[in-house]
Enzyme design. Structure first.
Site, PDB file in Angstrom:
ATOM      1  CE  LYS A 176      -1.909   3.086   1.950  1.00 23.01           C
ATOM      2  NZ  LYS A 176      -1.599   4.547   1.602  1.00 23.01           N
ATOM      3  CD  GLU A 251      12.305   0.489  10.167  1.00 23.22           C
ATOM      4  OE1 GLU A 251      13.060   1.239  10.890  1.00 23.22           O
ATOM      5  OE2 GLU A 251      13.018  -0.498   9.816  1.00 23.22           O
ATOM      6  CB  CYS A 285      12.889   8.486   8.979  1.00 20.02           C
ATOM      7  SG  CYS A 285      13.777   7.377   7.979  1.00 20.02           S
ATOM      8  CD  GLU A 384      10.112  12.910  11.800  1.00 19.72           C
ATOM      9  OE1 GLU A 384       8.809  12.561  12.019  1.00 19.72           O
ATOM     10  OE2 GLU A 384      10.713  12.115  11.552  1.00 19.72           O
TER      11      GLU A 384
HETATM   12  P1  NAD Z   1       1.928   8.621   7.602  1.00 22.25           P
HETATM   13  O1  NAD Z   1       2.088   7.882   8.829  1.00 22.25           O
HETATM   14  O2  NAD Z   1       0.821   9.482   7.384  1.00 22.25           O
HETATM   15  O3  NAD Z   1       1.667   7.622   6.116  1.00 22.25           O
HETATM   16  C1  NAD Z   1       2.376   6.463   5.951  1.00 22.25           C
HETATM   17  C2  NAD Z   1       1.783   5.546   5.237  1.00 22.25           C
HETATM   18  O4  NAD Z   1       0.557   5.139   6.287  1.00 22.25           O
HETATM   19  C3  NAD Z   1       1.127   6.171   3.930  1.00 22.25           C
HETATM   20  O5  NAD Z   1       0.969   5.183   2.992  1.00 22.25           O
HETATM   21  C4  NAD Z   1      -0.439   6.280   4.399  1.00 22.25           C
HETATM   22  O6  NAD Z   1      -1.462   5.990   3.461  1.00 22.25           O
HETATM   23  C5  NAD Z   1      -0.650   5.087   5.468  1.00 22.25           C
HETATM   24  N1  NAD Z   1      -1.821   5.371   6.563  1.00 22.25           N
HETATM   25  C6  NAD Z   1      -2.171   6.781   7.044  1.00 22.25           C
HETATM   26  N2  NAD Z   1      -3.049   6.498   7.960  1.00 22.25           N
HETATM   27  C7  NAD Z   1      -3.387   4.976   8.149  1.00 22.25           C
HETATM   28  C8  NAD Z   1      -3.997   4.314   8.885  1.00 22.25           C
HETATM   29  N3  NAD Z   1      -5.033   4.992   9.574  1.00 22.25           N
HETATM   30  N4  NAD Z   1      -4.116   3.028   8.623  1.00 22.25           N
HETATM   31  C9  NAD Z   1      -3.280   2.442   7.911  1.00 22.25           C
HETATM   32  N5  NAD Z   1      -2.413   3.211   7.164  1.00 22.25           N
HETATM   33  C10 NAD Z   1      -2.534   4.660   7.233  1.00 22.25           C
HETATM   34  O7  NAD Z   1       3.283   9.223   7.401  1.00 22.25           O
HETATM   35  P2  NAD Z   1       3.832  10.163   6.326  1.00 22.25           P
HETATM   36  O8  NAD Z   1       3.422  11.397   6.570  1.00 22.25           O
HETATM   37  O9  NAD Z   1       3.364   9.767   4.982  1.00 22.25           O
HETATM   38  O10 NAD Z   1       5.324   9.999   6.578  1.00 22.25           O
HETATM   39  C11 NAD Z   1       6.250  10.912   7.178  1.00 22.25           C
HETATM   40  C12 NAD Z   1       6.604  10.118   8.569  1.00 22.25           C
HETATM   41  O11 NAD Z   1       7.134   9.013   8.242  1.00 22.25           O
HETATM   42  C13 NAD Z   1       7.582  10.833   9.247  1.00 22.25           C
HETATM   43  O12 NAD Z   1       7.231  11.003  10.788  1.00 22.25           O
HETATM   44  C14 NAD Z   1       8.662  10.151   9.289  1.00 22.25           C
HETATM   45  O13 NAD Z   1       9.731  10.351   9.977  1.00 22.25           O
HETATM   46  C15 NAD Z   1       8.142   8.841   8.932  1.00 22.25           C
HETATM   47  N6  NAD Z   1       9.207   7.881   8.326  1.00 22.25           N
HETATM   48  C16 NAD Z   1       9.973   7.194   8.865  1.00 22.25           C
HETATM   49  C17 NAD Z   1      11.081   6.330   8.134  1.00 22.25           C
HETATM   50  C18 NAD Z   1      12.126   5.139   8.975  1.00 22.25           C
HETATM   51  O14 NAD Z   1      12.475   4.309   8.142  1.00 22.25           O
HETATM   52  N7  NAD Z   1      12.116   5.132  10.287  1.00 22.25           N
HETATM   53  C19 NAD Z   1      11.081   6.395   6.673  1.00 22.25           C
HETATM   54  C20 NAD Z   1      10.574   7.299   6.178  1.00 22.25           C
HETATM   55  C21 NAD Z   1       9.324   7.981   6.858  1.00 22.25           C
END
Ligand code: NAD
Length: 482
Positions: A176, A251, A285, A384
């Site tokens: 997804k 992550e 991240c 962050e």
């Molecule tokens: P997000 O959590 O909003 O979205 C990430 C994914 O989760 C997307 O595919 C989104 O559609 C899905 N999602 C959103 N709500 C959901 C729900 N209720 N149920 C299931 N899936 C859902 O995050 P973002 O804003 O897209 O990404 C930024 C964040 O991700 C930052 O906090 C960043 O640090 C973190 N990040 C971490 C890493 C790592 O490896 N540690 C890598 C990249 C990003």
């Protein structure tokens, strides 16, 4: 509007591309214009994808040997490498990252597939000395259907490290991608199909987090969830997984420090200090969003970083400059909100890159900003930001450096710059995070290096060989034979 080389609207289930009734717009962050429309998958598509994955495990995919799986992954990796320029262009348009950075991501995706292709037939159990008359051993088996929920900031790299490792161990995946950026995920699924990956081994359901994502994380047919994203959604995923007693790899975010001691080789450190803050416009991240500098070299480091900031070139992704736009208007507003905390406060802006005249008006640009003398307790040093903003703070001695470095809710990565070998070991031991880099930061991506967080940065490990253990289940067999 840029032409897409393929139809972006279907989902992939059981090797077939199907359209969904509803679609979602994707925007080009460099211009704000609509770039494409993508499928808006929901519970029905997720359910079909999980069933298709299970059928693949019970069929052709599940019957392959580890070596055959490895060969397939290697073939997909070779095709990805061949098409790295094409994939990079898609990612640049979709995510807004400068072309060079997008190309590095495409090459990293190929590397993950090569690495996990090579590793697929090298993971095995052990025999265990046990009671007389018994032979006991362990087997490494796939979980079954694995869910992969990825964010928009590094789609190709995150797909490589999670789907690559899961397929190597014989799982069948439902991917997804994020609603903000999913063109490279679609292109990847097409390449995997073309390379001969059996139907159902990889299924793709683009859509909204609260629809497709929520349906996937709560589906009873899913046996493992790999999630990369925000802390808040990570908690929702873990709660959903708990209902089905399913393991998760989370992550999440970070507030990672690079710590510069007075004895460090500053010429070597400087490029890493700034690049790790502005790469992908700070939407990383493991971004080094905090720079801690020992007092005797504080002014020198700050001035040299400021010089670099003033020279940063910001522009559209395809112009391939230093910094592109943020992913969305929403993300831009979040980052601008944080920068608003500086106005009227005692915080000092050490440097701000200029936004050139003539930037596309609808693009989501933010001027990279270097903040000085940031109190470690301030929100800008604790939360962050996920934008091109770095906070610089002075410290005196190892103990204070550790106290500040460990003093946030996160624990993903840390960098230490020193010429003192003993100090680098002491710091590496005491830093609370998943990875420590000494006299470098990030090790160029480190496909081979296990990666993950502690505290709010998450748990479980991806990347490297370690990921293969996470994507498999250990079964113990004890045979009594007298
Ligand atoms: P997000 O959590 O909003 O979205 C990430 C994914 O989760 C997307 O595919 C989104 O559609 C899905 N999602 C959103 N709500 C959901 C729900 N209720 N149920 C299931 N899936 C859902 O995050 P973002 O804003 O897209 O990404 C930024 C964040 O991700 C930052 O906090 C960043 O640090 C973190 N990040 C971490 C890493 C790592 O490896 N540690 C890598 C990249 C990003």
């Amino acid at each position: 509007m840029d032409a897409m080389p393929f139809d972006t609207t279907p989902v992939l289930v059981a090797g077939h591309w199907r359209a969904t009734a509803a679609t979602l717009p994707l925007f080009n962050p460099s211009t704000g214009a609509e770039l494409a429309r993508i499928a808006r998958g929901g519970a029905a598509e997720v359910d079909a994808a999980v069933q298709a994955a299970q059928a693949a495990l019970d069929g052709e995919w599940g019957a392959l040997t580890a070596a055959e799986r490895g060969r397939l992954l290697t073939r997909i990796g070779a095709l990805v490498l061949e098409r790295a320029d094409e994939l990079a262009r898609l990612e640049a348009l979709d995510v807004g990252k400068p072309l060079k950075q997008a190309r590095a991501d495409a090459v990293a995706l190929a590397r993950y597939l090569e690495f996990y292709g090579g590793a697929a037939d090298k993971v095995h159990g052990e025999t265990i000395p046990f009671a007389n008359g018994y032979t006991a051993f362990t087997l490494r088996e796939p979980h079954g259907v694995t869910a992969h929920i990825v964010p928009w900031n590094y789609p190709m790299q995150i797909i490589g490290r999670s789907v690559g490792a899961a397929l190597a161990m014989g799982n069948a995946c439902v991917l997804k991608p994020a609603e903000e950026a999913c063109l490279s995920a679609i292109a990847f699924a097409r390449i995997a199909t073309e390379a001969g990956l059996p139907a159902g081994a990889l299924n793709l359901v683009p859509g909204l987090g609260e629809e497709a994502g929520a349906a996937l994380s709560s589906h009873p047919g899913v046996r493992h969830i790999s999630f990369t994203g925000s802390v808040g959604v990570g908690a929702l995923i873990q709660a959903a997984a708990a209902k089905n007693a399913v393991p998760v790899t989370l992550e999440l975010g970070g507030k990672s420090p690079q710590i510069v001691f007075a004895d460090a080789d500053l010429d070597a450190a400087l490029p890493f200090l700034v690049n790790a803050g502005i790469q992908n416009a700070g939407q990383t991240c493991s971004a080094a969003s905090r720079i801690l500098v020992e007092r005797p070299v504080y002014d020198a480091v700050l001035e040299r970083m400021a010089e670099r900031y003033r020279a940063l070139r910001v522009g559209p992704a395809l112009d391939d400059l230093d910094v592109g736009p943020l992913i969305s208007q929403r993300q831009r507003e979040t980052v601008e909100g944080y920068l608003g905390l500086v106005e009227g406060s005692a915080l000092r802006v050490a440097a701000r890159a200029a936004l050139p005249a003539g930037l596309p008006r609808g693009g989501y640009y933010v001027a990279p900003t270097l903040l000085a003398d940031v109190d470690p307790g301030h929100r800008l040093a604790q939360e962050e930001i996920f934008g091109p903003v770095q906070a610089v703070t002075a410290f005196e001695g190892e103990a204070e450096a550790l106290r500040i470095a460990n003093g946030t809710a996160f624990g993903l990565v840390a960098g230490v710059w020193t010429r003192d070998g003993g100090r680098s070991l002491r710091m590496a031991r005491k830093l609370q995070c998943g990875q420590v880099f000494v006299n470098n930061y990030g090790a160029g991506g480190g496909i081979e290096l296990p990666f993950g967080g502690v505290k709010h940065s998450g748990h479980g490990r991806e990347k490297g060989f370690e990921a293969l253990y996470g994507f498999s289940v250990l079964k113990t067999v004890a045979i009594r034979h007298e």
